[in-house]
Scaffold this motif. Structure first.
Motif, PDB file in Angstrom:
ATOM      1  N   GLY A 246      45.137  17.080  70.842  1.00 55.63           N
ATOM      2  CA  GLY A 246      45.505  15.717  71.399  1.00 55.63           C
ATOM      3  C   GLY A 246      44.766  15.529  72.901  1.00 55.63           C
ATOM      4  O   GLY A 246      44.432  16.270  73.507  1.00 55.63           O
ATOM      5  N   LYS A 247      45.300  14.190  73.320  1.00 57.46           N
ATOM      6  CA  LYS A 247      44.766  13.734  74.751  1.00 57.46           C
ATOM      7  C   LYS A 247      45.761  14.257  75.693  1.00 57.46           C
ATOM      8  O   LYS A 247      45.164  14.396  76.921  1.00 57.46           O
ATOM      9  N   HIS A 248      47.069  14.469  75.444  1.00 58.08           N
ATOM     10  CA  HIS A 248      47.931  15.026  76.690  1.00 58.08           C
ATOM     11  C   HIS A 248      48.008  16.442  76.337  1.00 58.08           C
ATOM     12  O   HIS A 248      48.844  17.041  75.501  1.00 58.08           O
ATOM     13  N   ARG A 249      47.512  17.210  77.246  1.00 57.85           N
ATOM     14  CA  ARG A 249      47.540  18.549  77.241  1.00 57.85           C
ATOM     15  C   ARG A 249      48.129  19.219  78.747  1.00 57.85           C
ATOM     16  O   ARG A 249      47.771  18.695  79.701  1.00 57.85           O
ATOM     17  N   GLU A 250      48.828  20.214  78.497  1.00 59.35           N
ATOM     18  CA  GLU A 250      49.356  21.218  79.556  1.00 59.35           C
ATOM     19  C   GLU A 250      48.472  22.416  79.672  1.00 59.35           C
ATOM     20  O   GLU A 250      48.503  23.136  78.532  1.00 59.35           O
ATOM     21  N   ILE A 251      47.907  22.620  80.661  1.00 58.00           N
ATOM     22  CA  ILE A 251      46.916  23.538  80.643  1.00 58.00           C
ATOM     23  C   ILE A 251      47.154  24.796  81.824  1.00 58.00           C
ATOM     24  O   ILE A 251      47.269  24.378  82.939  1.00 58.00           O
ATOM     25  N   ASN A 252      46.938  25.977  81.291  1.00 59.50           N
ATOM     26  CA  ASN A 252      47.041  27.141  82.258  1.00 59.50           C
ATOM     27  C   ASN A 252      45.956  28.075  82.180  1.00 59.50           C
ATOM     28  O   ASN A 252      45.718  28.477  81.074  1.00 59.50           O
ATOM     29  N   VAL A 253      45.063  28.275  83.051  1.00 56.16           N
ATOM     30  CA  VAL A 253      43.796  28.905  83.194  1.00 56.16           C
ATOM     31  C   VAL A 253      44.345  30.220  84.003  1.00 56.16           C
ATOM     32  O   VAL A 253      44.187  30.062  85.197  1.00 56.16           O
ATOM     33  N   GLU A 254      44.009  31.428  83.267  1.00 54.19           N
ATOM     34  CA  GLU A 254      44.148  32.605  84.113  1.00 54.19           C
ATOM     35  C   GLU A 254      42.812  33.380  84.212  1.00 54.19           C
ATOM     36  O   GLU A 254      42.329  33.775  83.033  1.00 54.19           O
ATOM     37  N   LEU A 255      42.149  33.065  85.462  1.00 53.85           N
ATOM     38  CA  LEU A 255      40.787  33.882  85.404  1.00 53.85           C
ATOM     39  C   LEU A 255      40.863  35.462  85.418  1.00 53.85           C
ATOM     40  O   LEU A 255      41.793  36.158  86.089  1.00 53.85           O
ATOM     41  N   LEU A 256      39.988  36.068  84.564  1.00 54.91           N
ATOM     42  CA  LEU A 256      39.796  37.346  84.341  1.00 54.91           C
ATOM     43  C   LEU A 256      38.852  38.068  84.854  1.00 54.91           C
ATOM     44  O   LEU A 256      38.674  39.248  85.195  1.00 54.91           O
ATOM     45  N   GLY A 257      37.691  37.307  84.993  1.00 55.48           N
ATOM     46  CA  GLY A 257      36.271  37.821  85.672  1.00 55.48           C
ATOM     47  C   GLY A 257      35.211  36.801  85.854  1.00 55.48           C
ATOM     48  O   GLY A 257      35.284  35.866  85.196  1.00 55.48           O
ATOM     49  N   VAL A 258      34.415  37.003  86.741  1.00 55.48           N
ATOM     50  CA  VAL A 258      33.284  36.198  87.092  1.00 55.48           C
ATOM     51  C   VAL A 258      31.721  36.875  87.262  1.00 55.48           C
ATOM     52  O   VAL A 258      31.955  38.025  87.752  1.00 55.48           O
ATOM     53  N   GLU A 259      31.083  36.417  86.390  1.00 59.24           N
ATOM     54  CA  GLU A 259      29.509  37.036  86.568  1.00 59.24           C
ATOM     55  C   GLU A 259      28.623  36.047  87.199  1.00 59.24           C
ATOM     56  O   GLU A 259      28.654  34.930  86.775  1.00 59.24           O
ATOM     57  N   ALA A 260      28.141  36.491  88.514  1.00 57.40           N
ATOM     58  CA  ALA A 260      27.170  35.198  89.098  1.00 57.40           C
ATOM     59  C   ALA A 260      25.922  36.079  89.462  1.00 57.40           C
ATOM     60  O   ALA A 260      26.031  36.337  90.514  1.00 57.40           O
ATOM     61  N   PRO A 261      25.158  36.067  88.606  1.00 55.79           N
ATOM     62  CA  PRO A 261      23.944  36.701  88.787  1.00 55.79           C
ATOM     63  C   PRO A 261      22.978  35.732  90.049  1.00 55.79           C
ATOM     64  O   PRO A 261      21.968  36.425  90.647  1.00 55.79           O
ATOM     65  N   ASP A 262      23.233  34.413  90.197  1.00 59.11           N
ATOM     66  CA  ASP A 262      22.774  33.659  91.171  1.00 59.11           C
ATOM     67  C   ASP A 262      23.613  32.553  91.533  1.00 59.11           C
ATOM     68  O   ASP A 262      24.509  32.558  90.843  1.00 59.11           O
ATOM     69  N   ALA A 263      23.170  31.862  92.255  1.00 62.55           N
ATOM     70  CA  ALA A 263      23.830  30.726  92.881  1.00 62.55           C
ATOM     71  C   ALA A 263      23.879  29.650  91.812  1.00 62.55           C
ATOM     72  O   ALA A 263      25.044  28.836  91.937  1.00 62.55           O
ATOM     73  N   ALA A 264      23.068  29.483  91.033  1.00 63.85           N
ATOM     74  CA  ALA A 264      23.073  28.414  90.202  1.00 63.85           C
ATOM     75  C   ALA A 264      23.781  28.587  88.758  1.00 63.85           C
ATOM     76  O   ALA A 264      24.110  27.541  87.902  1.00 63.85           O
ATOM     77  N   LYS A 265      24.142  29.784  88.499  1.00 62.27           N
ATOM     78  CA  LYS A 265      24.648  29.838  87.132  1.00 62.27           C
ATOM     79  C   LYS A 265      25.810  30.941  87.443  1.00 62.27           C
ATOM     80  O   LYS A 265      26.132  32.009  88.184  1.00 62.27           O
ATOM     81  N   ARG A 266      26.884  30.714  86.496  1.00 62.07           N
ATOM     82  CA  ARG A 266      28.076  31.630  86.383  1.00 62.07           C
ATOM     83  C   ARG A 266      28.739  31.686  85.194  1.00 62.07           C
ATOM     84  O   ARG A 266      28.784  30.979  84.385  1.00 62.07           O
ATOM     85  N   THR A 267      29.114  33.001  84.547  1.00 61.15           N
ATOM     86  CA  THR A 267      29.785  33.099  83.436  1.00 61.15           C
ATOM     87  C   THR A 267      31.259  33.523  83.993  1.00 61.15           C
ATOM     88  O   THR A 267      31.587  34.555  84.447  1.00 61.15           O
TER      89      THR A 267
END
Length: 334
Positions: A246-267
């Motif tokens: 649906g359109k009305h959403r309650e969202i919680n995001v828990e970051l587990l990790g980041v891979e940033a091989p360069d300044a332009a891309k991130r996983t």
């Protein structure tokens, strides 16, 4: 009662007293016989009264004939002392060998040049300027190198960790002076594992200098501030895979990790919980691809593990081992 029977009874009584740990030898038995024989008749009538006295006499003979516990310990100490002395190096105080810390982290210092203050890590001839939050595993860190002394127009940099891993970080052309440095150049560095790393600069194939840094676990504060709002905004409107919420959403995001091989891309890896309309809900790990398009960063794609029997295999494909460990720990905690 004859003499032999009396001596047997005497030894049994001694075994039940403080002399139970003393061995009653043949010579000791003969000495008692010699003391008893002249008074055999007298002892027959008074043996019950005289037994404690005889036991006492035996105890005194044994007491003065055996070494005490303290004497035995002191003798052992006197024997061992020369061995201990030979083990202590005479040239070192206290006999303790202190190894030099060859991987001591470079100091963080500040200086003023031309009425401008600047901060850096290391000491001349090689120093670096970087974000005050420092290095984080697997994430690009922008660095400005400051060089002093004699060096070639182009230098090479490499990174080493304490396990012996070597990473070639590329060749760079040295630019004009900056602050009190004779030359400088910018670079981006990605160090894959936490721990101590040595960043070395080589000029003309020869060592010029190095800086020692600490790489931290987790997500750099700058990356956390960048990717968190981007993912939140994306999940609020995504409809191809999440339209059923649906359109009305309650969202919680828990970051587990980041891979940033360069300044332009991130996983970015995260555990996402969404509560949607009509009591619909979702709780699952997700992998997001974030790319800089020239104006800003945006999520271009995201993936979730498959349902059913393919869940574990798809989980292994989507997430690196460090993130998988966090996901498994979450499952065990429930």
């Amino acid at each position: 009662m004859d003499e032999n029977r009396w001596l047997t009874d005497l030894k049994e009584r001694a075994d039940q007293t403080i002399f139970r740990d003393v061995q009653f030898t043949a010579s000791m038995e003969e000495r008692v016989r010699q003391r008893v024989r002249p008074r055999t008749g007298w002892m027959t009538g008074w043996k019950k009264l005289s037994l404690p006295g005889v036991v006492l006499i035996m105890g005194l003979l044994l007491w003065f004939g055996l070494p005490t516990k303290e004497e035995g310990q002191s003798a052992q100490q006197e024997v061992k002392a020369p061995q201990q002395e030979t083990q202590i190096p005479s040239l070192l105080p206290g006999g303790q060998i202190v190894e030099a810390d060859l991987w001591k982290l470079s100091p963080s210092l500040s200086s003023i040049y031309g009425n401008q203050s600047f901060s850096y890590l290391g000491e001349k001839p090689v120093r670096i300027m970087t974000d005050q939050d420092g290095f984080y595993e697997g994430q690009t860190q922008r660095v400005i190198w400051l060089l002093n002394g004699e060096y070639a127009p182009e230098v090479e940099i490499a990174a080493y960790n304490t396990d012996g891993t070597r990473l070639a970080l590329g060749s760079y052309e040295v630019m004009d002076p900056l602050y009190d440095a004779d030359g400088h150049f910018p670079s981006g560095i990605v160090l894959p594992e936490p721990g101590k790393w040595k960043l070395e600069v080589r000029s003309g194939g020869k060592h010029l200098g190095q800086v020692f840094v600490e790489v931290k676990k987790g997500i750099a504060p700058a990356n956390r501030q960048l990717v968190g709002p981007i993912i939140q905004q994306y999940l609020e409107t995504e409809s191809d895979q999440l339209g059923w919420l649906g359109k009305h959403r309650e969202i919680n995001v828990e970051l587990l990790g980041v891979e940033a091989p360069d300044a332009a891309k991130r996983t970015v890896y995260a555990w996402v919980k969404i509560t949607g309309s009509n009591s619909s809900a979702l709780s699952a790990p997700m992998a997001f691809q974030i790319v800089y398009n020239g104006n800003d960063y945006r999520v271009t794609n995201f993936k979730m593990p498959e349902d059913g029997s393919n869940y574990q295999s798809s989980l292994q494909k989507l997430f690196p081992p460090k993130v998988l460990e966090q996901i498994n720990n979450r499952s065990k905690a429930k």
